[in-house]
Design a protein around this motif. Structure first.
Motif, PDB file in Angstrom:
ATOM      1  N   GLU A  14       0.832  -1.208   0.000  1.00  0.00           N
ATOM      2  CA  GLU A  14       0.000   0.000   0.000  1.00  0.00           C
ATOM      3  C   GLU A  14       0.866   1.258   0.000  1.00  0.00           C
ATOM      4  N   LEU A  15       1.899   1.290   0.817  1.00  0.00           N
ATOM      5  CA  LEU A  15       2.772   2.465   0.869  1.00  0.00           C
ATOM      6  C   LEU A  15       3.542   2.628  -0.441  1.00  0.00           C
ATOM      7  N   THR A  16       3.975   1.532  -1.028  1.00  0.00           N
ATOM      8  CA  THR A  16       4.651   1.585  -2.325  1.00  0.00           C
ATOM      9  C   THR A  16       3.708   2.172  -3.370  1.00  0.00           C
ATOM     10  N   ARG A  17       2.440   1.760  -3.334  1.00  0.00           N
ATOM     11  CA  ARG A  17       1.434   2.288  -4.262  1.00  0.00           C
ATOM     12  C   ARG A  17       1.236   3.795  -4.047  1.00  0.00           C
ATOM     13  N   GLU A  18       1.167   4.221  -2.785  1.00  0.00           N
ATOM     14  CA  GLU A  18       0.983   5.645  -2.479  1.00  0.00           C
ATOM     15  C   GLU A  18       2.176   6.472  -2.956  1.00  0.00           C
ATOM     16  N   ILE A  19       3.371   5.966  -2.742  1.00  0.00           N
ATOM     17  CA  ILE A  19       4.575   6.668  -3.209  1.00  0.00           C
ATOM     18  C   ILE A  19       4.511   6.841  -4.721  1.00  0.00           C
ATOM     19  N   ALA A  20       4.178   5.774  -5.426  1.00  0.00           N
ATOM     20  CA  ALA A  20       4.106   5.831  -6.891  1.00  0.00           C
ATOM     21  C   ALA A  20       3.018   6.802  -7.344  1.00  0.00           C
ATOM     22  N   GLU A  21       1.900   6.814  -6.666  1.00  0.00           N
ATOM     23  CA  GLU A  21       0.798   7.708  -7.024  1.00  0.00           C
ATOM     24  C   GLU A  21       1.215   9.174  -6.877  1.00  0.00           C
ATOM     25  N   ILE A  22       1.853   9.504  -5.776  1.00  0.00           N
ATOM     26  CA  ILE A  22       2.323  10.873  -5.560  1.00  0.00           C
ATOM     27  C   ILE A  22       3.394  11.224  -6.585  1.00  0.00           C
ATOM     28  N   ALA A  23       4.279  10.285  -6.860  1.00  0.00           N
ATOM     29  CA  ALA A  23       5.339  10.522  -7.846  1.00  0.00           C
ATOM     30  C   ALA A  23       4.743  10.776  -9.231  1.00  0.00           C
ATOM     31  N   ARG A  24       3.689  10.040  -9.595  1.00  0.00           N
ATOM     32  CA  ARG A  24       3.030  10.265 -10.892  1.00  0.00           C
ATOM     33  C   ARG A  24       2.450  11.673 -10.965  1.00  0.00           C
ATOM     34  N   ARG A  25       1.846  12.116  -9.873  1.00  0.00           N
ATOM     35  CA  ARG A  25       1.311  13.487  -9.846  1.00  0.00           C
ATOM     36  C   ARG A  25       2.434  14.493 -10.021  1.00  0.00           C
ATOM     37  N   GLN A  26       3.548  14.262  -9.330  1.00  0.00           N
ATOM     38  CA  GLN A  26       4.711  15.159  -9.474  1.00  0.00           C
ATOM     39  C   GLN A  26       5.191  15.187 -10.913  1.00  0.00           C
ATOM     40  N   LEU A  27       5.281  14.038 -11.536  1.00  0.00           N
ATOM     41  CA  LEU A  27       5.714  13.980 -12.935  1.00  0.00           C
ATOM     42  C   LEU A  27       4.786  14.799 -13.820  1.00  0.00           C
ATOM     43  N   GLY A  28       3.503  14.725 -13.537  1.00  0.00           N
ATOM     44  CA  GLY A  28       2.528  15.463 -14.328  1.00  0.00           C
ATOM     45  C   GLY A  28       2.661  16.960 -14.194  1.00  0.00           C
ATOM     46  N   THR A  29       3.042  17.423 -13.027  1.00  0.00           N
ATOM     47  CA  THR A  29       3.134  18.870 -12.805  1.00  0.00           C
ATOM     48  C   THR A  29       4.548  19.415 -12.960  1.00  0.00           C
ATOM     49  N   LEU A  35      10.983  15.408 -10.129  1.00  0.00           N
ATOM     50  CA  LEU A  35      10.659  14.295  -9.234  1.00  0.00           C
ATOM     51  C   LEU A  35      11.549  14.396  -7.999  1.00  0.00           C
ATOM     52  N   ASN A  36      10.917  14.539  -6.831  1.00  0.00           N
ATOM     53  CA  ASN A  36      11.653  14.833  -5.612  1.00  0.00           C
ATOM     54  C   ASN A  36      11.209  13.900  -4.493  1.00  0.00           C
ATOM     55  N   LEU A  37      12.118  13.023  -4.058  1.00  0.00           N
ATOM     56  CA  LEU A  37      11.775  12.051  -3.014  1.00  0.00           C
ATOM     57  C   LEU A  37      11.466  12.728  -1.687  1.00  0.00           C
ATOM     58  N   MET A  46       6.286  11.333   6.300  1.00  0.00           N
ATOM     59  CA  MET A  46       7.364  10.461   6.752  1.00  0.00           C
ATOM     60  C   MET A  46       8.700  11.138   6.492  1.00  0.00           C
ATOM     61  N   VAL A  47       9.743  10.662   7.129  1.00  0.00           N
ATOM     62  CA  VAL A  47      11.073  11.219   6.899  1.00  0.00           C
ATOM     63  C   VAL A  47      11.571  10.748   5.533  1.00  0.00           C
ATOM     64  N   SER A  48      12.374  11.584   4.904  1.00  0.00           N
ATOM     65  CA  SER A  48      12.809  11.277   3.539  1.00  0.00           C
ATOM     66  C   SER A  48      13.621   9.984   3.460  1.00  0.00           C
ATOM     67  N   SER A  49      14.358   9.667   4.505  1.00  0.00           N
ATOM     68  CA  SER A  49      15.161   8.443   4.473  1.00  0.00           C
ATOM     69  C   SER A  49      14.288   7.190   4.398  1.00  0.00           C
ATOM     70  N   ALA A  50      13.043   7.279   4.870  1.00  0.00           N
ATOM     71  CA  ALA A  50      12.152   6.116   4.844  1.00  0.00           C
ATOM     72  C   ALA A  50      11.764   5.738   3.415  1.00  0.00           C
ATOM     73  N   ILE A  51      11.710   6.703   2.520  1.00  0.00           N
ATOM     74  CA  ILE A  51      11.363   6.427   1.119  1.00  0.00           C
ATOM     75  C   ILE A  51      12.359   5.446   0.514  1.00  0.00           C
ATOM     76  N   TYR A  54      11.765   1.778   0.153  1.00  0.00           N
ATOM     77  CA  TYR A  54      10.830   1.334  -0.887  1.00  0.00           C
ATOM     78  C   TYR A  54      11.414   1.486  -2.287  1.00  0.00           C
ATOM     79  N   PHE A  55      12.148   2.570  -2.482  1.00  0.00           N
ATOM     80  CA  PHE A  55      12.827   2.830  -3.755  1.00  0.00           C
ATOM     81  C   PHE A  55      14.219   3.331  -3.415  1.00  0.00           C
ATOM     82  N   PRO A  56      15.259   2.545  -3.700  1.00  0.00           N
ATOM     83  CA  PRO A  56      16.625   2.887  -3.290  1.00  0.00           C
ATOM     84  C   PRO A  56      17.158   4.205  -3.858  1.00  0.00           C
ATOM     85  N   SER A  57      16.548   4.688  -4.949  1.00  0.00           N
ATOM     86  CA  SER A  57      17.003   5.955  -5.517  1.00  0.00           C
ATOM     87  C   SER A  57      15.874   6.589  -6.315  1.00  0.00           C
TER      88      SER A  57
END
Length: 99
Positions: A14-29, A35-37, A46-51, A54-57
């Motif tokens: 679920e969190l991986t899905r949420e990260i991807a969803e927010i990232a897609r919105r960022q890509l769109g705008t 794209l900023n983690l 959440m703290v940025s290190s937690a991302i 889920y995605f190493p980079s």
């Protein structure tokens, strides 16, 4: 939902899905360069290190989004093709191109 998955696995998915969803919105705008983690982490509260669990980079997140988009296009094409008579090649071609 897969009943064999643990609560931790479901929460991670679920969190991986949420990260991807927010990232897609960022890509769109903002585009790929925007794209900023850290901003994604901030939006999730959440703290940025937690991302990075889920995605190493940033590039791996971008790659995952590209793969998701490519798969979505492929699925749309397959659905369009399946809706056509197998022998009607011109219609299939138009439907696939339109998809």
């Amino acid at each position: 939902m897969n009943a064999g998955r643990t609560a931790r696995e479901r929460a991670r998915a679920e969190l991986t899905r949420e990260i991807a969803e927010i990232a897609r919105r960022q890509l769109g705008t903002e585009g790929a360069g925007g794209l900023n983690l850290r901003a994604i982490a901030r939006e999730l509260g959440m703290v940025s290190s937690a991302i990075y669990r889920y995605f190493p980079s940033r590039d791996e997140l971008l790659t995952a989004l590209i793969i998701d988009a490519y798969n979505a296009v492929g699925e749309a094409v397959e659905r369009a093709d399946a809706d056509c008579d197998a022998g009607d090649h011109p219609r299939r071609w138009r439907a696939v191109c339109h998809a």
